[in-house]
Design a protein around this motif. Structure first.
Motif, PDB file in Angstrom:
ATOM      1  N   HIS A  92      -7.470 -17.221  22.680  1.00 32.33           N
ATOM      2  CA  HIS A  92      -6.303 -16.596  22.907  1.00 32.33           C
ATOM      3  C   HIS A  92      -6.261 -15.979  24.540  1.00 32.33           C
ATOM      4  O   HIS A  92      -5.288 -15.644  25.064  1.00 32.33           O
ATOM      5  CB  HIS A  92      -5.969 -15.183  22.013  1.00 32.33           C
ATOM      6  N   LYS A  93      -7.380 -16.271  25.107  1.00 35.51           N
ATOM      7  CA  LYS A  93      -7.511 -15.531  26.345  1.00 35.51           C
ATOM      8  C   LYS A  93      -7.903 -16.647  27.574  1.00 35.51           C
ATOM      9  O   LYS A  93      -7.937 -16.478  28.668  1.00 35.51           O
ATOM     10  CB  LYS A  93      -8.478 -14.576  26.442  1.00 35.51           C
ATOM     11  N   LEU A  94      -8.462 -17.775  26.952  1.00 31.96           N
ATOM     12  CA  LEU A  94      -8.890 -18.780  28.126  1.00 31.96           C
ATOM     13  C   LEU A  94      -7.762 -19.857  28.317  1.00 31.96           C
ATOM     14  O   LEU A  94      -7.115 -20.235  27.374  1.00 31.96           O
ATOM     15  CB  LEU A  94     -10.079 -19.551  27.475  1.00 31.96           C
ATOM     16  N   GLU A  95      -7.782 -20.316  29.455  1.00 30.42           N
ATOM     17  CA  GLU A  95      -6.757 -21.142  30.016  1.00 30.42           C
ATOM     18  C   GLU A  95      -7.691 -22.744  30.299  1.00 30.42           C
ATOM     19  O   GLU A  95      -6.989 -23.624  30.188  1.00 30.42           O
ATOM     20  CB  GLU A  95      -5.805 -20.574  31.126  1.00 30.42           C
ATOM     21  N   ARG A  96      -8.701 -22.566  30.951  1.00 28.33           N
ATOM     22  CA  ARG A  96      -9.471 -23.855  31.554  1.00 28.33           C
ATOM     23  C   ARG A  96     -10.474 -24.198  31.104  1.00 28.33           C
ATOM     24  O   ARG A  96     -11.180 -25.125  31.356  1.00 28.33           O
ATOM     25  CB  ARG A  96      -9.331 -23.532  33.096  1.00 28.33           C
ATOM     26  N   THR A  97     -10.868 -23.471  30.016  1.00 32.63           N
ATOM     27  CA  THR A  97     -12.229 -23.669  29.496  1.00 32.63           C
ATOM     28  C   THR A  97     -12.061 -24.284  28.069  1.00 32.63           C
ATOM     29  O   THR A  97     -11.445 -24.406  27.404  1.00 32.63           O
ATOM     30  CB  THR A  97     -12.954 -22.203  28.889  1.00 32.63           C
ATOM     31  N   THR A  98     -13.060 -25.413  28.205  1.00 32.17           N
ATOM     32  CA  THR A  98     -13.320 -26.286  26.917  1.00 32.17           C
ATOM     33  C   THR A  98     -14.166 -25.545  25.934  1.00 32.17           C
ATOM     34  O   THR A  98     -15.438 -25.271  26.311  1.00 32.17           O
ATOM     35  CB  THR A  98     -13.830 -27.534  27.381  1.00 32.17           C
ATOM     36  N   LEU A  99     -13.825 -25.413  24.788  1.00 35.52           N
ATOM     37  CA  LEU A  99     -14.392 -24.644  23.574  1.00 35.52           C
ATOM     38  C   LEU A  99     -15.134 -25.640  22.780  1.00 35.52           C
ATOM     39  O   LEU A  99     -14.533 -26.456  22.098  1.00 35.52           O
ATOM     40  CB  LEU A  99     -13.832 -23.392  22.916  1.00 35.52           C
ATOM     41  N   VAL A 100     -16.467 -25.340  22.358  1.00 38.28           N
ATOM     42  CA  VAL A 100     -17.013 -26.331  21.719  1.00 38.28           C
ATOM     43  C   VAL A 100     -17.972 -25.469  20.502  1.00 38.28           C
ATOM     44  O   VAL A 100     -18.447 -24.590  20.843  1.00 38.28           O
ATOM     45  CB  VAL A 100     -18.168 -27.196  22.214  1.00 38.28           C
ATOM     46  N   ASN A 101     -17.533 -25.735  19.163  1.00 34.44           N
ATOM     47  CA  ASN A 101     -18.336 -24.998  18.161  1.00 34.44           C
ATOM     48  C   ASN A 101     -19.357 -26.007  17.612  1.00 34.44           C
ATOM     49  O   ASN A 101     -19.168 -27.100  17.080  1.00 34.44           O
ATOM     50  CB  ASN A 101     -17.191 -24.936  16.913  1.00 34.44           C
ATOM     51  N   ALA A 102     -20.579 -25.506  18.056  1.00 37.82           N
ATOM     52  CA  ALA A 102     -21.939 -26.380  17.732  1.00 37.82           C
ATOM     53  C   ALA A 102     -22.910 -25.360  17.913  1.00 37.82           C
ATOM     54  O   ALA A 102     -23.005 -24.490  18.723  1.00 37.82           O
ATOM     55  CB  ALA A 102     -21.951 -27.368  18.790  1.00 37.82           C
ATOM     56  N   ASN A 103     -23.983 -25.862  17.310  1.00 33.46           N
ATOM     57  CA  ASN A 103     -25.551 -25.364  17.202  1.00 33.46           C
ATOM     58  C   ASN A 103     -26.420 -26.195  18.104  1.00 33.46           C
ATOM     59  O   ASN A 103     -26.644 -27.308  17.582  1.00 33.46           O
ATOM     60  CB  ASN A 103     -25.723 -25.024  16.031  1.00 33.46           C
ATOM     61  N   LEU A 104     -26.768 -25.847  19.310  1.00 35.91           N
ATOM     62  CA  LEU A 104     -27.498 -26.805  20.182  1.00 35.91           C
ATOM     63  C   LEU A 104     -28.823 -26.870  19.615  1.00 35.91           C
ATOM     64  O   LEU A 104     -29.559 -27.963  20.054  1.00 35.91           O
ATOM     65  CB  LEU A 104     -27.610 -26.061  21.597  1.00 35.91           C
ATOM     66  N   LEU A 105     -29.161 -26.360  18.673  1.00 38.23           N
ATOM     67  CA  LEU A 105     -30.529 -26.550  18.075  1.00 38.23           C
ATOM     68  C   LEU A 105     -30.276 -27.609  17.169  1.00 38.23           C
ATOM     69  O   LEU A 105     -31.503 -28.030  16.653  1.00 38.23           O
ATOM     70  CB  LEU A 105     -31.119 -25.302  17.407  1.00 38.23           C
TER      71      LEU A 105
END
Length: 245
Positions: A92-105
């Motif tokens: 709802h607040k970000l315009e230029r950020t790519t969001l990734v739902n992940a667990n890096l581990l």
């Protein structure tokens, strides 16, 4: 990871909204955020200068608080978090950020990428020690040559306020809360081949049950910037690490 791991602590529906409400309504939280933005701007200038090609990764980005600042100052910004509830709020607040739902581990989506800047705010103190180290090991290889990892220690046991708060909690029989020292942060970074090169004081002046003007908080933080000896007394210092030479 066990069910009690910090990895799972922010996945509940509505958690993102609750998190944002804290920073919108809590006076101390609002000051910390204003000071963190000031420090992030200073760090970008100090370590990247006039570069316009900075690629940033905001680890454990949550509701996008740090990403919302970074995306205005870097060429590209990516936020990653294990909690879809937090990411939903971030959208709802970000315009230029790519969001990734992940667990890096479990499986990193960034195996073929590197970043000039990685941020990790309000994570390392909260995480259990094995998780801290595992995440540090996952993040270090993602740094590009000359890249920097910027993170905060928002419950710094070197700070007089935190020592007092922890002693009070013990005296009252409250459950102990996690703390980290600057020395422990150095050890953690060293374990993964990084070294802390700068400490920015945030929240140096904090008194129990007493709210002071933001201008006074900011003045004391700036005075504490004179040396690391004074900077390490802050309750929520921001630390900058880079790969060892």
């Amino acid at each position: 990871m066990s069910n009690s791991s910090y990895v799972d602590s922010h996945k509940a529906p509505g958690k993102g909204r609750q998190y944002d409400e804290y920073y919108a309504t809590d006076a101390w939280g609002r000051y910390l955020w204003s000071r963190e933005q000031e420090v992030l701007a200073q760090a970008l200038e100090m370590f990247f200068g006039s570069r316009r090609d900075v690629r940033a990764l905001d680890f454990a980005c949550g509701t996008g608080r740090i990403s919302s600042f970074l995306e205005q100052h870097v060429a590209s910004c990516t936020g990653v978090d294990v909690s879809e509830a937090m990411l939903e709020q971030a959208r709802h607040k970000l315009e230029r950020t790519t969001l990734v739902n992940a667990n890096l581990l479990e499986q990193s989506p960034f195996q073929k990428e590197s970043f000039d800047l990685i941020t990790a705010f309000r994570f390392f103190v909260n995480a259990e020690p094995p998780l801290r180290l595992a995440v540090a090991r996952a993040l270090a290889p993602l740094l590009a040559p000359g890249g920097h990892l910027i993170f905060n220690n928002h419950q710094n046991i070197d700070a007089p306020y935190m020592r007092l708060a922890r002693a009070y909690a013990g005296w009252r029989g409250f459950e102990a809360f996690n703390v980290l020292s600057i020395a422990q942060c150095r050890e953690l970074m060293s374990e993964v081949g990084l070294e802390i090169i700068h400490v920015f004081p945030v929240g140096t002046l904090r008194l129990p049950k007493l709210a002071l003007p933001d201008a006074l908080y900011r003045m004391v933080d700036r005075i504490a910037s004179a040396s690391e000896v004074t900077a390490r007394l802050a309750t929520s210092p921001i630390l900058v690490a880079r790969r060892k030479a």
